[in-house]
Design a protein around this motif. Structure first.
Motif, PDB file in Angstrom:
ATOM      1  N   GLY A  89      -2.488   4.675  -2.960  1.00  0.00           N
ATOM      2  CA  GLY A  89      -2.909   3.394  -2.725  1.00  0.00           C
ATOM      3  C   GLY A  89      -2.595   2.231  -3.180  1.00  0.00           C
ATOM      4  N   GLY A  90      -1.694   2.098  -3.536  1.00  0.00           N
ATOM      5  CA  GLY A  90      -0.848   0.955  -4.298  1.00  0.00           C
ATOM      6  C   GLY A  90      -1.094   0.601  -5.469  1.00  0.00           C
ATOM      7  N   LEU A  91      -1.978   1.314  -6.008  1.00  0.00           N
ATOM      8  CA  LEU A  91      -2.621   0.628  -7.847  1.00  0.00           C
ATOM      9  C   LEU A  91      -0.581   0.464  -8.641  1.00  0.00           C
ATOM     10  CD1 LEU A  91      -4.261   0.375  -9.977  1.00  0.00           C
ATOM     11  CD2 LEU A  91      -5.172   2.127 -10.130  1.00  0.00           C
ATOM     12  N   ASP A  92      -0.090   1.861  -7.941  1.00  0.00           N
ATOM     13  CA  ASP A  92       1.111   1.848  -8.415  1.00  0.00           C
ATOM     14  C   ASP A  92       1.760   0.807  -7.898  1.00  0.00           C
ATOM     15  OD1 ASP A  92       1.263   2.527  -5.725  1.00  0.00           O
ATOM     16  OD2 ASP A  92       3.063   4.390  -5.975  1.00  0.00           O
ATOM     17  N   SER A  93       2.120   0.367  -7.395  1.00  0.00           N
ATOM     18  CA  SER A  93       3.050  -1.329  -7.207  1.00  0.00           C
ATOM     19  C   SER A  93       2.247  -2.247  -7.588  1.00  0.00           C
ATOM     20  CB  SER A  93       2.973  -1.076  -5.301  1.00  0.00           C
ATOM     21  OG  SER A  93       3.117  -0.516  -4.296  1.00  0.00           O
ATOM     22  N   LEU A  94       1.092  -2.068  -7.364  1.00  0.00           N
ATOM     23  CA  LEU A  94       0.130  -3.627  -8.645  1.00  0.00           C
ATOM     24  C   LEU A  94       0.411  -3.376  -9.514  1.00  0.00           C
ATOM     25  CD1 LEU A  94      -1.581  -5.552  -8.107  1.00  0.00           C
ATOM     26  CD2 LEU A  94      -3.228  -4.052  -9.058  1.00  0.00           C
ATOM     27  N   LEU A  95       0.975  -2.146 -10.019  1.00  0.00           N
ATOM     28  CA  LEU A  95       0.530  -2.232 -11.908  1.00  0.00           C
ATOM     29  C   LEU A  95       2.387  -2.748 -11.972  1.00  0.00           C
ATOM     30  CD1 LEU A  95      -1.257   0.460 -13.583  1.00  0.00           C
ATOM     31  CD2 LEU A  95      -1.292  -1.811 -13.429  1.00  0.00           C
ATOM     32  N   SER A  96       2.753  -1.793 -11.008  1.00  0.00           N
ATOM     33  CA  SER A  96       4.605  -2.174 -11.330  1.00  0.00           C
ATOM     34  C   SER A  96       5.285  -3.858 -11.386  1.00  0.00           C
ATOM     35  CB  SER A  96       5.679  -1.070 -11.022  1.00  0.00           C
ATOM     36  OG  SER A  96       5.471  -1.022  -9.744  1.00  0.00           O
ATOM     37  N   THR A  97       4.692  -4.200  -9.909  1.00  0.00           N
ATOM     38  CA  THR A  97       4.809  -5.798 -10.275  1.00  0.00           C
ATOM     39  C   THR A  97       3.876  -6.343 -10.795  1.00  0.00           C
ATOM     40  OG1 THR A  97       4.997  -5.599  -7.734  1.00  0.00           O
ATOM     41  CG2 THR A  97       4.785  -7.557  -7.975  1.00  0.00           C
ATOM     42  N   VAL A  98       3.143  -6.353 -11.668  1.00  0.00           N
ATOM     43  CA  VAL A  98       2.147  -7.086 -12.322  1.00  0.00           C
ATOM     44  C   VAL A  98       2.518  -7.011 -13.567  1.00  0.00           C
ATOM     45  CG1 VAL A  98       0.313  -6.674 -12.740  1.00  0.00           C
ATOM     46  CG2 VAL A  98      -0.185  -8.522 -12.175  1.00  0.00           C
TER      47      VAL A  98
ATOM     48  N   HIS B 211       0.740  -1.236   0.017  1.00  0.00           N
ATOM     49  CA  HIS B 211       0.150  -0.361   0.320  1.00  0.00           C
ATOM     50  C   HIS B 211       1.054   1.052  -0.131  1.00  0.00           C
ATOM     51  CE1 HIS B 211      -2.564   3.249   1.316  1.00  0.00           C
ATOM     52  NE2 HIS B 211      -3.208   3.111   1.231  1.00  0.00           N
ATOM     53  N   THR B 212       0.626   2.300  -0.643  1.00  0.00           N
ATOM     54  CA  THR B 212       0.907   3.818  -0.691  1.00  0.00           C
ATOM     55  C   THR B 212       0.382   4.682  -0.391  1.00  0.00           C
ATOM     56  OG1 THR B 212       0.831   4.308  -3.579  1.00  0.00           O
ATOM     57  CG2 THR B 212       2.802   3.424  -2.508  1.00  0.00           C
ATOM     58  N   ASP B 213       0.868   5.589   0.150  1.00  0.00           N
ATOM     59  CA  ASP B 213      -0.434   7.042   0.133  1.00  0.00           C
ATOM     60  C   ASP B 213      -0.094   7.377  -0.795  1.00  0.00           C
ATOM     61  OD1 ASP B 213      -0.209   6.177   3.352  1.00  0.00           O
ATOM     62  OD2 ASP B 213       2.029   7.254   3.471  1.00  0.00           O
ATOM     63  N   SER B 214       0.415   7.640  -1.583  1.00  0.00           N
ATOM     64  CA  SER B 214      -0.018   8.514  -2.486  1.00  0.00           C
ATOM     65  C   SER B 214      -1.269   8.240  -3.865  1.00  0.00           C
ATOM     66  CB  SER B 214       1.309   8.727  -3.079  1.00  0.00           C
ATOM     67  OG  SER B 214       2.126   7.428  -4.113  1.00  0.00           O
TER      68      SER B 214
END
Ligand code: RP5
Length: 166
Positions: free
Chosen positions: A95-104, A90-93
């Protein structure tokens, strides 16, 4: 003590609070693990070495947890034949959508088994690691079956309680 089978890598100390359930779940399944803070961007050489040596060091699965421009799981997967599970934190900026896309969104050839964002994903990563290791470990497979039975039981109990309240 037996050697760790699961190598957990966190992009930052700030990811620690969200992986509590992951550690507890691995412990419940009796799976040995180690964890390290290693960043794809801040400590790239260390990330390289960890992944390149993971199999030689006896690990069977790597779980990589990172947030934001989350390249850690992909970097891990690029250097090891072991299965890599990516947990988008999860990210504050965003919500973790950034993390999800860059991981998946890995290019063809380098898979990362990406789970849900944050705490749910962290727990699921532990269960998925258990399922991967359980392919060759019948006792562990049995524990996973029991875990699923208990999950269903809890839902049924909650449903029964709801009916009483109606
Ligand atoms: C990633 O950047 C980490 O995995 C973390 O989720 C995010 C923010 O890290 P900090 O700035 O809090 O250390 O590398």
């Amino acid at each position: 003590m037996s050697k760790p089978l699961v190598g957990i890598v966190l992009g930052s100390e700030s990811d620690l609070p969200d992986i509590k359930d992951m550690l507890e779940t691995l412990t419940e399944f009796g799976i040995t693990y180690e964890f390290n803070i290693i960043s794809a961007h801040r400590t790239p050489e260390k990330a390289h070495d960890y992944s390149a040596n993971a199999q030689k060091n006896g690990l069977e699965v790597i779980i990589a947890c990172a947030g934001g421009a989350a390249h850690l799981a992909g970097v891990m997967a690029s250097l090891t034949p072991l299965p890599v599970i990516g947990v988008p934190m999860h990210t504050d900026s965003l919500g973790g959508l950034d993390s999800l896309l860059s991981t998946v969104q890995m290019p063809a050839g380098i898979p990362v088994a990406t789970v849900a964002i944050g705490k749910a994903g962290a727990k699921n990563a532990a269960i998925l690691a258990a399922q991967i290791i359980g392919v060759k470990d019948s006792a562990l497979r049995e524990k996973i079956k029991q875990f699923k039975i208990q999950l269903a039981k809890k839902v049924e109990e909650k449903n029964a309680n709801l009916k009483i309240e109606k």
